[in-house]
Design a protein around this motif. Structure first.
Motif, PDB file in Angstrom:
ATOM      1  N   ALA A   1       0.067  -2.225  11.923  1.00  0.00           N
ATOM      2  CA  ALA A   1       1.400  -1.620  12.011  1.00  0.00           C
ATOM      3  C   ALA A   1       2.019  -1.680  10.627  1.00  0.00           C
ATOM      4  CB  ALA A   1       2.262  -2.371  13.015  1.00  0.00           C
ATOM      5  N   TYR A   2       2.667  -0.563  10.234  1.00  0.00           N
ATOM      6  CA  TYR A   2       3.256  -0.470   8.906  1.00  0.00           C
ATOM      7  C   TYR A   2       4.772  -0.281   9.028  1.00  0.00           C
ATOM      8  CZ  TYR A   2      -1.496   0.263   7.104  1.00  0.00           C
ATOM      9  OH  TYR A   2      -2.817   0.115   6.773  1.00  0.00           O
ATOM     10  N   GLN A   3       5.445  -0.595   7.908  1.00  0.00           N
ATOM     11  CA  GLN A   3       6.852  -0.272   7.774  1.00  0.00           C
ATOM     12  C   GLN A   3       7.086   0.313   6.396  1.00  0.00           C
ATOM     13  OE1 GLN A   3       7.893  -4.966   7.007  1.00  0.00           O
ATOM     14  NE2 GLN A   3       9.419  -3.734   8.015  1.00  0.00           N
ATOM     15  N   VAL A   4       8.109   1.159   6.260  1.00  0.00           N
ATOM     16  CA  VAL A   4       8.460   1.711   4.957  1.00  0.00           C
ATOM     17  C   VAL A   4       9.026   0.589   4.109  1.00  0.00           C
ATOM     18  CG1 VAL A   4       9.857   3.439   3.758  1.00  0.00           C
ATOM     19  CG2 VAL A   4       8.885   3.957   6.015  1.00  0.00           C
ATOM     20  N   ALA A   5       8.507   0.433   2.906  1.00  0.00           N
ATOM     21  CA  ALA A   5       8.817  -0.746   2.100  1.00  0.00           C
ATOM     22  C   ALA A   5      10.299  -0.864   1.759  1.00  0.00           C
ATOM     23  CB  ALA A   5       7.976  -0.723   0.819  1.00  0.00           C
ATOM     24  N   ASP A   6      10.941   0.257   1.410  1.00  0.00           N
ATOM     25  CA  ASP A   6      12.307   0.121   0.916  1.00  0.00           C
ATOM     26  C   ASP A   6      13.359   0.109   2.013  1.00  0.00           C
ATOM     27  OD1 ASP A   6      12.147   2.726   1.698  1.00  0.00           O
ATOM     28  OD2 ASP A   6      12.789   3.603  -0.205  1.00  0.00           O
ATOM     29  N   SER A   7      13.002   0.499   3.247  1.00  0.00           N
ATOM     30  CA  SER A   7      14.005   0.528   4.312  1.00  0.00           C
ATOM     31  C   SER A   7      13.667  -0.361   5.494  1.00  0.00           C
ATOM     32  CB  SER A   7      14.178   1.967   4.825  1.00  0.00           C
ATOM     33  OG  SER A   7      12.998   2.399   5.483  1.00  0.00           O
ATOM     34  N   GLY A   8      12.386  -0.751   5.624  1.00  0.00           N
ATOM     35  CA  GLY A   8      11.980  -1.587   6.748  1.00  0.00           C
ATOM     36  C   GLY A   8      11.776  -0.821   8.044  1.00  0.00           C
TER      37      GLY A   8
ATOM     38  N   LEU B   1       4.763   7.534  -0.671  1.00  0.00           N
ATOM     39  CA  LEU B   1       5.645   6.685   0.123  1.00  0.00           C
ATOM     40  C   LEU B   1       5.036   5.288   0.197  1.00  0.00           C
ATOM     41  CD1 LEU B   1       8.187   6.639   2.001  1.00  0.00           C
ATOM     42  CD2 LEU B   1       6.620   7.067   3.897  1.00  0.00           C
ATOM     43  N   THR B   2       5.780   4.287  -0.317  1.00  0.00           N
ATOM     44  CA  THR B   2       5.268   2.918  -0.345  1.00  0.00           C
ATOM     45  C   THR B   2       5.448   2.255   1.018  1.00  0.00           C
ATOM     46  OG1 THR B   2       5.872   2.756  -2.676  1.00  0.00           O
ATOM     47  CG2 THR B   2       5.412   0.697  -1.523  1.00  0.00           C
ATOM     48  N   LEU B   3       4.398   1.607   1.512  1.00  0.00           N
ATOM     49  CA  LEU B   3       4.404   0.956   2.817  1.00  0.00           C
ATOM     50  C   LEU B   3       4.135  -0.532   2.670  1.00  0.00           C
ATOM     51  CD1 LEU B   3       2.187   3.506   4.826  1.00  0.00           C
ATOM     52  CD2 LEU B   3       4.679   3.463   4.664  1.00  0.00           C
ATOM     53  N   ARG B   4       4.422  -1.242   3.732  1.00  0.00           N
ATOM     54  CA  ARG B   4       4.096  -2.659   3.806  1.00  0.00           C
ATOM     55  C   ARG B   4       3.469  -2.927   5.176  1.00  0.00           C
ATOM     56  NH1 ARG B   4       8.846  -4.574   3.151  1.00  0.00           N
ATOM     57  NH2 ARG B   4       8.718  -5.050   0.933  1.00  0.00           N
ATOM     58  N   LYS B   5       2.333  -3.627   5.168  1.00  0.00           N
ATOM     59  CA  LYS B   5       1.726  -4.002   6.445  1.00  0.00           C
ATOM     60  C   LYS B   5       2.577  -5.067   7.114  1.00  0.00           C
ATOM     61  CE  LYS B   5      -3.194  -3.246   5.471  1.00  0.00           C
ATOM     62  NZ  LYS B   5      -4.514  -3.903   5.341  1.00  0.00           N
ATOM     63  N   ARG B   6       2.790  -4.908   8.412  1.00  0.00           N
ATOM     64  CA  ARG B   6       3.477  -5.961   9.159  1.00  0.00           C
ATOM     65  C   ARG B   6       2.473  -7.085   9.423  1.00  0.00           C
ATOM     66  NH1 ARG B   6       8.469  -4.899  11.190  1.00  0.00           N
ATOM     67  NH2 ARG B   6       9.176  -2.726  11.299  1.00  0.00           N
ATOM     68  N   PRO B   7       2.836  -8.292   9.074  1.00  0.00           N
ATOM     69  CA  PRO B   7       1.870  -9.388   9.211  1.00  0.00           C
ATOM     70  C   PRO B   7       1.661  -9.842  10.653  1.00  0.00           C
ATOM     71  CG  PRO B   7       3.966 -10.227   8.442  1.00  0.00           C
ATOM     72  CD  PRO B   7       4.090  -8.739   8.475  1.00  0.00           C
TER      73      PRO B   7
ATOM     74  N   THR C   1       0.864  -1.172   0.000  1.00  0.00           N
ATOM     75  CA  THR C   1       0.000   0.000   0.000  1.00  0.00           C
ATOM     76  C   THR C   1       0.904   1.227   0.000  1.00  0.00           C
ATOM     77  OG1 THR C   1      -1.886   1.042   1.078  1.00  0.00           O
ATOM     78  CG2 THR C   1      -0.181   0.122   2.504  1.00  0.00           C
ATOM     79  N   TYR C   2       0.315   2.386   0.036  1.00  0.00           N
ATOM     80  CA  TYR C   2       1.131   3.602   0.042  1.00  0.00           C
ATOM     81  C   TYR C   2       0.372   4.710   0.764  1.00  0.00           C
ATOM     82  CZ  TYR C   2      -1.869   5.306  -3.772  1.00  0.00           C
ATOM     83  OH  TYR C   2      -2.941   5.710  -4.517  1.00  0.00           O
ATOM     84  N   THR C   3       1.109   5.781   1.051  1.00  0.00           N
ATOM     85  CA  THR C   3       0.531   6.995   1.618  1.00  0.00           C
ATOM     86  C   THR C   3       1.310   8.171   1.051  1.00  0.00           C
ATOM     87  OG1 THR C   3      -0.141   8.089   3.684  1.00  0.00           O
ATOM     88  CG2 THR C   3       2.014   7.026   3.674  1.00  0.00           C
ATOM     89  N   TYR C   4       1.094   9.352   1.598  1.00  0.00           N
ATOM     90  CA  TYR C   4       1.836  10.539   1.167  1.00  0.00           C
ATOM     91  C   TYR C   4       2.569  11.142   2.364  1.00  0.00           C
ATOM     92  CZ  TYR C   4      -0.446  10.409  -3.368  1.00  0.00           C
ATOM     93  OH  TYR C   4      -0.858  10.028  -4.623  1.00  0.00           O
ATOM     94  N   ARG C   5       3.810  11.541   2.102  1.00  0.00           N
ATOM     95  CA  ARG C   5       4.620  12.155   3.146  1.00  0.00           C
ATOM     96  C   ARG C   5       5.457  13.250   2.513  1.00  0.00           C
ATOM     97  NH1 ARG C   5       3.708  12.140   8.506  1.00  0.00           N
ATOM     98  NH2 ARG C   5       5.628  12.441   9.698  1.00  0.00           N
ATOM     99  N   GLY C   6       5.348  14.466   3.019  1.00  0.00           N
ATOM    100  CA  GLY C   6       6.101  15.583   2.456  1.00  0.00           C
ATOM    101  C   GLY C   6       5.741  15.856   1.009  1.00  0.00           C
ATOM    102  N   GLY C   7       4.490  15.550   0.635  1.00  0.00           N
ATOM    103  CA  GLY C   7       4.038  15.793  -0.724  1.00  0.00           C
ATOM    104  C   GLY C   7       4.414  14.722  -1.716  1.00  0.00           C
ATOM    105  N   LYS C   8       5.107  13.664  -1.266  1.00  0.00           N
ATOM    106  CA  LYS C   8       5.535  12.595  -2.167  1.00  0.00           C
ATOM    107  C   LYS C   8       4.942  11.268  -1.736  1.00  0.00           C
ATOM    108  CE  LYS C   8       9.909  14.855  -3.311  1.00  0.00           C
ATOM    109  NZ  LYS C   8      11.394  14.734  -3.349  1.00  0.00           N
TER     110      LYS C   8
END
Length: 881
Positions: A71-78, A11-17, A2-9
């Motif tokens: 709970a979410y995490q940023v997809a590219d950095s965890g 941001l891809t997220l991943r749900k923590r299972p 999934t994704y959201t917006y942060r600072g106008g850009k």
């Protein structure tokens, strides 16, 4: 995904299972049987970790207690993306309260904060129907009223613990820390810089600049690689000082092969942390090196070059380190001494004094003493025929140094890694401090224990493990002084010196060394007499100095960076906010031509407290500014001339003055800010005319302290040609210590060159106010202020309470007079400040403008005087390594 917006850009997220967040504390979740070990992630929310198959059932139970989300995490950095049930919304256009309420109702939101007409914080409810991440996306992509939406996140921020330097050689630098375990290292010997860095949570301030005058500095050394490490530099070419900004300046001229002394001194002061090799005492502070011409171990210095150098660095550095000098005589010209004295109290980048540090020297002899026996001041070896031969020591009985006793000049002795006096270190009257450095026998005739200093070098490999002497001890103290100023930039040079003395460590080893043994080439070693009486013991003794006990070998003790920084931080105190307004008047007044009464314009200031920061600016349109005299008058009536018929035929005076740059303005430091401030402009020559367009005043204040005053009008005659003179006393009943002092005299006399006037404090310190100056002029009506008179600064830190005595002598026959009146005004040291009243706007045309915010002024820390003569150094000639 999934994704959201942060600072106008986006941001891809991943749900923590296996995690979710619930707006409840761990004990609530535990009591409900949802989780036994929930992790608190904010003041009201917790994160629950569970098995993937249990996630949805537990989230459903959590929703019965409080809002619950994945709970979410940023997809590219965890990294964690810990959402809450709140979102920020910035509307595209300002909305009315009614429109905001309609928007909130449409999305099932509660308005929590309205920061402006466009910015709001909303909380989701069960009526919102979607979670905060999806709502941010919906509002950003679909809602025309919304310019930007973002989640209000929780953060688990790590505490930033201080990390010691990682430089390769740092662990070997025993003089900075206590890491090194070695049989010749006593933990009492190191300067405790690492714990000082921990107190500062860093390595010092880039705003502090330390000058180092020596044989040059290798500017491209890897330990000086930080951008802007050298704000300026200069090197002598004959009598000319070539500086960085000169068109023909060549950076490579700052270093010459084989002359590594200055590079090592600079490294001891401020070698950068985390670069490559070594670290200095104040790694983040900056350096300003001055390169003297040199030949082997000798620097080529003269009095005129000294004045040139001092003129260049006068307003560019806070501290100047000098690892060179001479014995048995080290005597500068009077003009140099006057310039050093002036800079020590009124120079430097902050205008509050420049601290001078001088190497005491390595000749195992006094630096200021009249001996009753022959005292060696050379090591006795000469290089002849390609080898060293014993030639015998040279001796003297008179040791002179005219830097000793100058306030703001400190001499540094040498302390070995064993916590004993380095055998070669000079001693006695004039020594202020000692600092860790190398050890060796002064006459190279017997082994003594002690390690050298690891620091920078210009040679291949860029470092040395054998730097030492008072040459190394002195820049180390300079680095510690830089840390003190980093902790409290409001300190003046004399105050920094006092902090260093008062906090110096005295737990040192004063065991004497054995005398030099006989040798086949020198069977009679009775010449080895140092240290001589009365300096033959290193024990600390009470000399009456306000900064504590003193040792002939160690001065006030070993410099202690940790204690000095701690005291500087403590003295910094709380700050009273300085208002952002500057008071402005635009009178447009014509200045009458050739009239001494001129024009006056006023500004009303309603800030309570005492002046600590002051700036005054004028815009005067005039066809010949050499006609003008411009004076600022404080509410107390104290007048300071800003411009006195300077500038010749130049047109228009558009100028700004401040305490830091105009010495006469320092008289106003400590004045009460509240009241009427007057600008007085006079045209004192005919023909050219002009008008005052505008003037402004910016004031920074510190907590007000009471003025302690006493006055009498005795009208007593002064006996003619009588050294006994007359004495009068004024009593101050209040307690406290002197921060500033002002003495006013009204003496009628027909030849004031006959008069000598002395003030004596309750503690017994005598200060000469007037000493047979003025020749045949009539009448002595004068005010003496510690802001201007260097000798009065010796009273700072003394008790206010008690009887203050005035002694007036007429020392020549015929002319007579009388003491009509005299008064005393003391300002005690500043206590903990109290908040200032809000400022009222200046009245009428004197409107408040808001250009730049003025920094708050810190409470002025207390100052201590020097009673005993203890201090300073060496000069032209030998580097003190």
């Amino acid at each position: 995904m999934t994704y959201t917006y942060r600072g106008g850009k986006k941001l891809t997220l991943r749900k923590r299972p296996d995690q979710f967040v619930c707006r409840a504390l761990p004990e609530t979740l535990r009591a409900a049987g949802i989780a036994d070990d929930a992790e608190r992630v904010s003041s009201i929310a917790s994160r629950v970790k569970t098995r993937a198959r249990d996630l949805e059932p537990l989230m459903a139970r959590g929703r019965t207690l409080a809002p619950t989300h994945h709970a979410y995490q940023v997809a590219d950095s965890g990294e964690d993306f810990l959402i809450t049930d709140r979102i920020f919304v910035t509307f595209a256009e300002p909305l009315s309260d009614t429109q905001v309420a309609e928007f909130a109702g449409r999305y099932g939101l509660l308005l929590r904060e309205r920061y402006s007409e466009r910015d709001c914080l909303f909380q989701l409810t069960t009526h919102t129907g979607i979670n905060p991440v999806k709502l941010v996306v919906k509002l950003t992509e679909e809602e025309p009223l919304v310019e930007q939406a973002e989640n209000d996140l929780n953060y688990l921020a790590a505490k930033r613990a201080f990390v010691p330097p990682s430089d390769r050689e740092y662990d070997r630098q025993w003089h900075l820390h206590d890491h090194l375990s070695h049989p010749e290292v006593d933990p009492r010997a190191n300067a405790r810089c690492e714990p000082a860095w921990q107190l500062l949570d860093g390595f010092g301030s880039r705003e502090v600049v330390v000058g180092v005058s020596d044989d040059g500095c290798k500017l491209d050394h890897p330990d000086f690689a930080a951008p802007g490490k050298f704000p300026a530099w200069g090197y002598f070419s004959g009598t000319r000082l070539v500086t960085r900004d000169d068109i023909d300046a060549r950076p490579e001229e700052m270093y010459q092969q084989g002359a590594n002394h200055g590079t090592s001194c600079a490294g001891v002061i401020a070698g950068e942390a985390g670069t490559r090799l070594t670290v200095g005492a104040a790694p983040a502070c900056r350096l300003l090196p001055i390169k003297w011409e040199s030949d082997g171990p000798s620097l080529m210095i003269n009095d005129s070059k000294m004045l040139t150098m001092l003129g260049f660095i006068a307003d560019k550095v806070d501290i100047l380190s000098n690892s060179w000098g001479a014995v048995p005589r080290f005597l500068f010209a009077s003009m140099v001494i006057r310039r050093l004295t002036q800079l020590a109290t009124g120079g430097g980048r902050r205008g509050s004094g420049l601290l001078f540090l001088w190497a005491a020297g390595n000749e195992n002899c006094p630096i200021l003493h009249e001996a009753d026996q022959d005292v060696p001041h050379t090591h006795g070896w000469v290089f002849e025929g390609g080898s060293w031969q014993w030639g015998g020591v040279q001796t003297a009985r008179r040791f002179a140094n005219n830097l000793v006793g100058i306030p703001g000049v400190m001499h540094v002795a040498a302390l070995a890694s064993t916590a004993r006096r380095s055998h070669y270190s000079n001693y006695g009257t004039g020594i202020d401090l000692c600092a860790p450095t190398s050890n060796s026998h002064a006459y190279f005739r017997m082994p003594v224990a002690g390690l050298g200093i690891t620091t920078t070098s210009g040679e291949t490999g860029h470092l040395t493990h054998e730097f030492g002497g008072t040459s190394s001890a002195t820049p180390l103290v300079a680095g510690v002084a830089a840390l003190v100023l980093s902790a409290n930039p409001r300190l003046g040079a004399l105050e920094v010196a006092s902090v260093l003395r008062r906090t110096a460590a005295k737990d040192l080893d004063d065991t004497p060394y054995p005398r030099t043994p006989p040798a086949s080439f020198d069977p009679d070693t009775s010449w080895d007499v140092s240290p001589i009486a009365p300096f033959d013991s290193g024990a600390f003794q009470d000399t009456g100095h306000d900064d504590g006990s003193w040792s002939p070998w160690f001065g006030h003790g070993r410099v202690d960076a940790e204690r000095a920084v701690a005291q500087a931080l403590e003295q910094r105190g709380e700050v009273i906010p300085v208002p952002e307004e500057r008071y402005v008047s635009r009178p447009g007044l014509t200045i009458p031509d050739n009239r001494r009464d001129g024009i006056r314009d006023t500004l009303e200031v309603r800030h309570t407290g005492q002046v600590d920061v002051l700036r005054v600016a004028v815009d005067i349109r005039h066809s010949y500014i050499g006609d003008l005299v411009v004076t600022l008058i404080a509410p107390s009536g104290l007048a300071v001339v800003l411009h006195d018929r300077a500038g010749g035929s130049r047109h228009n005076l558009s100028e700004q003055w401040e305490i830091a740059t105009l010495p006469t303005l320092r008289q106003l430091k400590g004045e009460e800010a509240e009241g009427t401030w007057t600008l007085w402009v006079r045209d004192e020559a005919p023909l050219d005319t002009g008008h005052l367009e505008e003037w402004s005043l910016e004031l920074g204040v510190i907590a007000a302290t009471p003025r302690l005053t006493a006055e009498e009008a005795p009208g007593v005659s002064i006996p003619d040609k009588d050294p006994a003179g007359i004495e009068r006393g004024l009593t101050i009943a209040e307690e406290g210590r002197v921060a500033a002092i002002r003495v006013a005299l009204d003496i009628t006399h027909t030849y004031i060159g006959d008069l000598r006037v002395t003030l004596r404090s309750p503690a017994g310190t005598a200060v000469r106010l007037h000493d047979r100056l003025g020749g045949s002029r009539d009448n002595l009506r004068a005010t003496y202020d510690s802001a201007d008179l260097t000798t009065l600064q010796a009273l700072r830190g003394e008790p206010c309470q008690g009887e203050w005595r005035l002694w007036v002598q007429d020392l020549v026959a015929r002319d007579v007079g009388k003491l009509n009146r005299w008064s005393l005004e003391l300002r005690p040291e500043v206590p903990a400040p109290t908040p200032a009243r809000a400022a009222s706007a200046p009245r009428g045309r004197k409107t408040a403008a808001k250009p730049k915010a003025t920094k708050a002024a810190a409470a002025k820390p207390k100052t201590h005087r020097t009673k005993a003569t203890t201090a300073k150094g060496r000069t032209k000639g030998t580097k003190s390594e």
